[in-house]
Design an enzyme around this catalytic site. Structure first.
Site, PDB file in Angstrom:
ATOM      1  N   ARG A 124       0.666  -1.172   0.041  1.00  0.00           N
ATOM      2  CA  ARG A 124       0.097   0.118  -0.053  1.00  0.00           C
ATOM      3  C   ARG A 124       0.802   1.076   0.068  1.00  0.00           C
ATOM      4  O   ARG A 124       0.369   2.387   0.386  1.00  0.00           O
ATOM      5  CB  ARG A 124      -1.070   0.038   1.072  1.00  0.00           C
ATOM      6  N   LYS A 146       2.953  11.796 -10.321  1.00  0.00           N
ATOM      7  CA  LYS A 146       2.021  11.110 -11.197  1.00  0.00           C
ATOM      8  C   LYS A 146       2.856   9.549 -11.665  1.00  0.00           C
ATOM      9  O   LYS A 146       3.687   9.934 -12.358  1.00  0.00           O
ATOM     10  CB  LYS A 146       1.687  11.943 -12.296  1.00  0.00           C
ATOM     11  N   GLU A 188       9.283  19.545 -23.185  1.00  0.00           N
ATOM     12  CA  GLU A 188       8.536  19.991 -21.941  1.00  0.00           C
ATOM     13  C   GLU A 188       9.261  21.401 -21.295  1.00  0.00           C
ATOM     14  O   GLU A 188       8.389  21.697 -20.843  1.00  0.00           O
ATOM     15  CB  GLU A 188       9.012  18.784 -20.840  1.00  0.00           C
ATOM     16  N   LYS A 230       7.063  23.780 -12.252  1.00  0.00           N
ATOM     17  CA  LYS A 230       6.153  22.808 -12.022  1.00  0.00           C
ATOM     18  C   LYS A 230       5.784  22.423 -10.366  1.00  0.00           C
ATOM     19  O   LYS A 230       4.779  22.439  -9.937  1.00  0.00           O
ATOM     20  CB  LYS A 230       6.721  21.324 -12.378  1.00  0.00           C
ATOM     21  N   GLU A 240      -4.241  17.197  -9.337  1.00  0.00           N
ATOM     22  CA  GLU A 240      -4.894  17.654 -10.462  1.00  0.00           C
ATOM     23  C   GLU A 240      -6.240  17.935 -10.301  1.00  0.00           C
ATOM     24  O   GLU A 240      -7.176  17.485 -11.364  1.00  0.00           O
ATOM     25  CB  GLU A 240      -4.439  16.549 -11.585  1.00  0.00           C
ATOM     26  N   ARG A 244      -3.110  22.336 -11.636  1.00  0.00           N
ATOM     27  CA  ARG A 244      -2.115  21.306 -12.320  1.00  0.00           C
ATOM     28  C   ARG A 244      -2.218  20.978 -13.730  1.00  0.00           C
ATOM     29  O   ARG A 244      -1.675  20.469 -14.489  1.00  0.00           O
ATOM     30  CB  ARG A 244      -1.862  20.257 -11.307  1.00  0.00           C
ATOM     31  N   ASN A 248      -0.597  20.063 -18.591  1.00  0.00           N
ATOM     32  CA  ASN A 248      -0.917  19.071 -19.649  1.00  0.00           C
ATOM     33  C   ASN A 248      -0.849  19.830 -21.043  1.00  0.00           C
ATOM     34  O   ASN A 248      -1.414  19.384 -22.003  1.00  0.00           O
ATOM     35  CB  ASN A 248      -1.951  18.471 -19.376  1.00  0.00           C
ATOM     36  N   HIS A 251      -0.318  17.983 -24.364  1.00  0.00           N
ATOM     37  CA  HIS A 251      -0.389  16.452 -23.942  1.00  0.00           C
ATOM     38  C   HIS A 251      -1.832  15.842 -24.423  1.00  0.00           C
ATOM     39  O   HIS A 251      -1.657  14.584 -24.777  1.00  0.00           O
ATOM     40  CB  HIS A 251      -0.241  16.290 -22.634  1.00  0.00           C
ATOM     41  N   HIS A 255      -0.705  12.647 -26.532  1.00  0.00           N
ATOM     42  CA  HIS A 255      -1.019  11.326 -25.790  1.00  0.00           C
ATOM     43  C   HIS A 255      -1.816  10.720 -26.836  1.00  0.00           C
ATOM     44  O   HIS A 255      -1.713   9.425 -27.099  1.00  0.00           O
ATOM     45  CB  HIS A 255      -1.665  11.352 -24.526  1.00  0.00           C
ATOM     46  N   HIS A 269       7.552  10.400 -26.738  1.00  0.00           N
ATOM     47  CA  HIS A 269       6.803  11.291 -25.902  1.00  0.00           C
ATOM     48  C   HIS A 269       7.031  12.689 -26.250  1.00  0.00           C
ATOM     49  O   HIS A 269       5.897  13.762 -26.375  1.00  0.00           O
ATOM     50  CB  HIS A 269       6.907  10.956 -24.418  1.00  0.00           C
TER      51      HIS A 269
END
Length: 372
Positions: A124, A146, A188, A230, A240, A244, A248, A251, A255, A269
């Site tokens: 966990r 993330k 980025e 960031k 997010e 936040r 993206n 993205h 993506h 990427h």
């Protein structure tokens, strides 16, 4: 250590990002996050032969009682799967990792995402220390917590928010980074200027040559400034739920491109995000939010970094649109994009008309054959 930058990331689980040359040999800093005696070094077959021995030696020099194991995957986005995630958990089980164990993610974004997700799930949640070795991972994926793996249906659809215990970005590892990967990382970096600070975009424009030449001072400055942007956002919005999402920018398109190409043989990427930012800027212009010239300026800067700015031939706009409908950033009431109100100021736009998206996609495809 000379030239060491430290960026603090706040929130409920604060941590520091250390940036500088020679960190992999700095046993004092590297071992500081350790709470127990079990360490799993997760890496890939390109990076592990270069740096895993140095990392392990540094950790053991500081903590001689450590039990250290390694988990090494083949390189590439196509390895960021549930099957590899399960193998990483098996490696933790074989190590006998206890709840005070740590995973050190040594590599690029694929390793960081996969190893971070495994750390989030083992018993966990155990500590993950991010040790990024690519520019893209240093300025983006290693910071913020993330973690995820991909499914055939899309990128990063299974994962968890799991902030790292620390991040160590040794800028010397960029000396062995292939040219294509270095350039991909600048996508980025440019993103932060486009979405948050036009003055940073101006700085990048003035320092393109030094950055591509891997000038140590220029790289350290670009990385530290990117991480600060960031960190500021992540500290205020760790899960997010609000601003936040601005991280993206580019993205949603990017993506979709990666997923449609199957993560094999196409754009990586950073390259996909570069194309995605150009498309997002053009969509912003089509919707009357920015001037067409601003979208052109962003495209030109990305091109100066040697990044692609158009869709590869053969990608169907309708198929890309279907991918974007499934993207985790889509909302129940329609497509959601990060768009530009002006250069350096981004916002989330919901319910974007699909017709506008298709029009932008239709304008952005490379010809099947280059003109004679």
């Amino acid at each position: 250590m000379k030239s060491l930058h430290t960026v603090h990331v706040g929130g409920d689980r604060p941590y520091d990002v250390l940036i500088g040359p020679g960190l992999l040999g700095d046993s004092g800093h590297l071992a500081a996050p350790l709470r127990g005696r079990h360490v799993l070094i997760a890496s890939d077959a390109h990076v592990a032969p270069l740096y895993a021995d140095t990392l392990q030696a540094s950790l053991c020099a500081a903590r001689g009682e450590l039990a250290v194991a390694r988990f090494v995957i083949p390189p590439g986005e196509q390895e960021k799967t549930l099957a590899r995630f399960a193998e990483c958990l098996d490696a933790l089980a074989a190590l006998g990792a206890t709840r005070d164990a740590a995973v050190y993610a040594l590599g690029g974004g694929v390793v960081g995402d996969l190893a971070g997700f495994a750390a989030a799930c083992w018993m966990r949640g155990i500590d993950c220390v991010q040790v990024p070795t690519t520019l893209l991972a240093m300025v983006d994926s290693s910071v913020g917590g993330k973690t995820a793996v991909d499914l055939p249906a899309g990128k990063n659809l299974v994962g968890a928010f799991h902030p790292p215990a620390a991040v160590f970005a040794d800028t010397r590892t960029l000396r062995t980074l292939p040219e294509r990967e270095l350039r991909a990382g600048f996508a980025e970096v440019v993103k932060y200027g486009a979405a948050f600070d036009v003055a940073f975009l101006d700085w990048l424009d003035r320092h393109v040559d030094a950055l591509l030449a891997r000038d140590d001072a220029a790289l350290a400055e670009a990385i530290a400034r990117s991480v600060r942007y960031k960190a500021d956002v992540v500290g205020r919005d760790p899960f997010e739920q609000g601003e936040r999402a601005l991280l993206n920018f580019g993205h949603t398109f990017g993506h979709a491109i990666e997923a449609e190409q199957g993560y094999r043989g196409g754009l990586n990427h950073g390259e996909a995000v570069a194309v995605g930012m150009v498309l997002a800027a053009r969509l912003s212009a089509r919707l009357g939010m920015i001037a067409t010239d601003d979208a052109g300026r962003l495209r030109e800067l990305l091109a100066r970094f040697g990044l692609p700015t158009a869709l590869p031939h053969g990608l169907d706009p309708q198929a890309l649109l279907a991918r974007m409908r499934l993207d985790k950033k889509a909302a129940a009431h329609g497509l959601r994009f990060v768009l530009l109100d002006r250069m350096g100021v981004a916002r989330v736009a919901s319910g974007v008309p699909e017709a506008a998206v298709l029009a932008v996609l239709g304008e952005a495809t490379l010809p099947a054959h280059p003109p004679l």
